[in-house]
Each structure stands twice: as structure tokens, then as C-alpha cells.
Write an enzyme that holds these catalytic residues in place. Structure first.
Site, PDB file in Angstrom:
ATOM      1  N   LYS A  11      -2.228  -2.273   0.869  1.00  0.00           N
ATOM      2  CA  LYS A  11      -2.530  -3.410   1.759  1.00  0.00           C
ATOM      3  C   LYS A  11      -2.286  -3.003   3.204  1.00  0.00           C
ATOM      4  CE  LYS A  11       1.769  -4.489   3.229  1.00  0.00           C
ATOM      5  NZ  LYS A  11       2.138  -4.003   4.539  1.00  0.00           N
ATOM      6  N   ASP A 160       6.311  -8.092  -0.631  1.00  0.00           N
ATOM      7  CA  ASP A 160       4.862  -7.830  -0.684  1.00  0.00           C
ATOM      8  C   ASP A 160       4.304  -7.852  -2.101  1.00  0.00           C
ATOM      9  OD1 ASP A 160       4.894  -7.296   2.037  1.00  0.00           O
ATOM     10  OD2 ASP A 160       5.011  -5.122   1.789  1.00  0.00           O
TER      11      ASP A 160
HETATM   12  O1  C5P Z   1      11.173  -7.342   0.385  1.00  0.00           O
HETATM   13  P1  C5P Z   1      11.304  -5.880   0.487  1.00  0.00           P
HETATM   14  O2  C5P Z   1      12.335  -5.312  -0.448  1.00  0.00           O
HETATM   15  O3  C5P Z   1      10.009  -5.118   0.386  1.00  0.00           O
HETATM   16  O4  C5P Z   1      11.840  -5.594   1.964  1.00  0.00           O
HETATM   17  C1  C5P Z   1      12.299  -4.331   2.390  1.00  0.00           C
HETATM   18  C2  C5P Z   1      13.152  -4.507   3.614  1.00  0.00           C
HETATM   19  O5  C5P Z   1      12.347  -4.918   4.741  1.00  0.00           O
HETATM   20  C3  C5P Z   1      14.229  -5.546   3.504  1.00  0.00           C
HETATM   21  O6  C5P Z   1      15.402  -5.005   2.933  1.00  0.00           O
HETATM   22  C4  C5P Z   1      14.438  -5.947   4.945  1.00  0.00           C
HETATM   23  O7  C5P Z   1      15.228  -4.989   5.631  1.00  0.00           O
HETATM   24  C5  C5P Z   1      13.037  -5.844   5.544  1.00  0.00           C
HETATM   25  N1  C5P Z   1      12.317  -7.123   5.526  1.00  0.00           N
HETATM   26  C6  C5P Z   1      12.707  -8.146   6.396  1.00  0.00           C
HETATM   27  N2  C5P Z   1      12.042  -9.341   6.381  1.00  0.00           N
HETATM   28  C7  C5P Z   1      10.981  -9.522   5.562  1.00  0.00           C
HETATM   29  C8  C5P Z   1      10.556  -8.505   4.678  1.00  0.00           C
HETATM   30  C9  C5P Z   1      11.245  -7.320   4.698  1.00  0.00           C
HETATM   31  O8  C5P Z   1      13.669  -7.986   7.153  1.00  0.00           O
HETATM   32  N3  C5P Z   1      10.325 -10.692   5.595  1.00  0.00           N
END
Ligand code: C5P
Length: 322
Positions: A11, A160
Site C-alpha cells: 500500500k 495497517d
Molecule cells: O500499528 P503498527 O504496529 O504497525 O505500528 C508500528 C509503530 O508505528 C507503532 O509502534 C508506533 O510507534 C507507530 N504508529 C503510531 N501511530 C499510528 C500507527 C503507528 O505512532 N497511528
């Protein structure tokens, strides 16, 4: 059933508005996701009860409907697999375990990941593998969970992952996990310029916070100009409407990305932006021939590791062999 193979797309974010940090450490987002024709494959095979394993292999670029063999500039080298965990931390493996726990199924699974999507590239490669694993194991085990339940599990795996299940073009809110299809028409041609080394998503978000340095950050919004461009299927209007609040932080961490974006614009791209948390950069083209021109311009400068022509939108994770 012997095995189930699922294909799942990369994506890009057509807009990525980042709000203030929340109490849980995530940031509130207002984003438009767009799935593009670069795919990983996840094959799930039966394993004895409670046994879960993963094997990761690199595949040459899979750019869907673009004939890479006939394309002299499109990079079709295999991505580096550095940084892909092969143990319990692997997100696809966690997805399979989560589905087993949730449904109470006693079977195990062996997962084979065929990766074309660059690792830590800002293209949701790990998230899409998790989405693919959910779909593959749901069929392999005959658990037959409805889409709504899979979405719920996907959100527990990463922000995501729910989008990677549905694909297409969709808005994302909350921390990105609340997705709903966007009204849009047309198909768009993109060039993705992939960097040698990935960027850590948490590091990019931390850099955003550092740059904002305690200033009052409003809740993010999806720009009207972007939604209008998508509704009318107008690539020329879409280009200047592309936005990414993570871009300044990614460019600070990787200054060469700024040069790459300027080069793409000089090559006539309708729009140029860092994809998600980077370091992949995405360039919007008028059509397939224009995308090839942009590829040539970027490749001859040698300022990125590989260039890929892709189109979007494409569907999310789906079974291709069972
Ligand atoms: O949700 P995911 O595990 O893919 O996110 C990876 C990292 O990206 C999180 O640990 C965080 O540091 C950051 N993140 C964030 N806010 C979001 C999505 C991701 O701070 N909305």
C-alpha cells in the site's frame, strides 16, 4: 486440504495526516490508503496441532499487470530479507496463532512467505503478510470466520493490517485501523523508488513528535482536494493533492529522499511523496508510458536502489491457489 496460497498487495498512503500522540502511544490518523500491484504471497500448509513455523523467501518483483521481463528499467531484483523475523515475532506467524486462539482450532500451520515488497519500506509489507496469513489459515482450517471478525483480529496485529485485507482505496481513521472504502474512479500509474535500507516506523513517528516539539497539533483531516480528485478520477488534480505529514521527518532522517523527490518532479511526475513512513518514494504518472519515462529518469540518476512501475487500486489479500 494440502495448502492455501494468498496474494496480498503493498500500500501507499495518498494522504497521511498525523495528529497528536494518544495515551496509548499511537497517533490519531486521517489517511487514504491505496493498494498497488506489488504483491507478497503467503502459502499456508497443514502442521501438527499447536505447531507453527515460518520460512521466508525473496521473490523477484511482482508488479502485477506490468510486463517486467520486457521492461529494461524496472527493477526485478529480489528484496533483501534483512530484518524479517523468522521466529515467533514474525507478524504472519502471529496472525496464524491469533486466529487459532480466537477460533479454538487445534491445528498448526507452516507458512511460506514469498516476499516482493521491500522490508521496512513504508509499503506495509509486514502488515500485508499478516493479512494474507489470516485469510490463508481461515481457509486451510475451514474456520470460515466472516470478514468482520477477520478485520477485528487484523486490528490487533497492526494499524495497517485491516486495510491490507480489503485493499482498493480506503480512508483510515483511529490509529489507521478503522477503514472504509473511498469513493473513487480510475486506475493510477505509479513509480515506486525503493531505498537500499529500510526506515523504522516508530523512529519516524518519534521524529515527527520531536519536530513538533510540544506545539498544539490539531486532529488530522483528509484534504477535500484529494477526495474530489479521486471522485473525478483526475490524476492531474490528484498529484498536487498528495500529502504526508511523516515526510519531513523521513527526509530529515534520510536527506537523500529530498533529492529523489525533486528529481522525480523534474522528470515530470504529477506528484511525488514519501510512502507512509518511508523510505520508499512514490511518483504519480499520467499513464504507463509516462511512468516508464519517470523510471528512466530516476534509474539513470542512480540515487535509489530500485524502481518499480505499479498500478492502483488493486484488491486486498485473496486466495490464488487452494
Ligand atoms: O500499528 P503498527 O504496529 O504497525 O505500528 C508500528 C509503530 O508505528 C507503532 O509502534 C508506533 O510507534 C507507530 N504508529 C503510531 N501511530 C499510528 C500507527 C503507528 O505512532 N497511528
Amino acid at each position: 486440504m494440502t495448502s492455501v496460497t494468498v496474494q496480498a498487495p503493498a500500500k501507499i498512503n495518498l494522504s497521511l495526516g498525523v495528529g497528536p500522540p494518544r495515551d496509548d502511544g499511537y497517533h490519531s490518523l486521517a489517511t487514504v490508503y491505496h493498494a498497488v500491484s506489488m504483491f507478497d504471497r503467503v502459502q499456508a500448509s497443514p502442521a501438527p496441532a499447536g505447531e507453527f513455523s515460518v520460512e521466508v523467501t525473496a521473490c523477484a518483483g511482482d508488479a502485477g499487470d506490468v510486463d517486467e521481463a520486457a521492461d529494461p528499467v524496472v527493477d526485478s531484483r529480489s528484496p533483501s530479507l534483512d530484518g524479517v523475523p523468522t521466529g515467533a515475532d514474525n507478524l504472519a506467524l502471529r496472525a496464524a496463532r491469533l486466529l487459532a486462539d480466537y477460533t479454538g482450532v487445534t491445528a498448526g500451520a507452516h507458512l511460506r512467505l514469498g516476499k516482493s515488497i521491500p522490508v521496512a519500506g513504508g509499503l506495509a509489507g509486514g502488515s500485508t503478510d499478516a493479512a494474507a496469513a489470516l485469510v490463508a489459515c481461515n481457509v486451510l482450517w475451514g474456520t470460515d470466520l466472516p470478514a468482520e471478525d477477520l478485520q477485528h483480529l487484523a486490528a490487533r496485529l497492526g494499524s495497517d493490517v485491516p486495510f491490507c485485507l480489503v485493499g482498493g482505496t480506503a480512508t483510515g481513521s483511529g490509529r489507521g485501523e478503522e477503514v472504509s472504502p473511498a469513493l473513487m474512479q480510475g486506475s493510477y500509474h505509479w513509480v515506486l523508488a525503493v531505498a537500499d535500507q529500510g526506515l523504522s516506523t516508530p523512529a519516524v513517528y518519534a521524529e515527527v513528535d520531536r519536530l513538533r516539539d510540544g506545539s498544539d497539533v490539531p486532529e488530522p483531516k483528509i484534504p477535500d482536494a484529494l477526495m474530489n480528485a479521486l471522485r473525478s478520477g483526475d490524476a492531474k488534480a490528484l498529484g498536487p493533492a498528495l500529502t504526508n505529514d511523516l515526510e519531513p521527518a523521513a527526509v530529515l532522517l534520510r536527506p537523500e529522499l529530498g533529492e529523489l523527490l525533486r528529481l522525480g518532479e523534474a522528470c515530470g511526475a504529477l506528484g511525488a511523496m514519501v510512502s507512509g513512513s518511508g523510505p520508499t518514494c512514490a511518483f504519480l504518472a499520467n499513464d504507463e508510458a509516462h511512468a516508464l519515462d519517470i523510471c528512466l529518469g530516476l534509474a539513470s540518476a542512480g540515487s535509489c536502489q530500485g524502481v518499480h512501475r505499479v498500478t492502483g487500486p488493486v484488491p486486498g489479500a485473496r486466495v490464488v491457489d487452494a
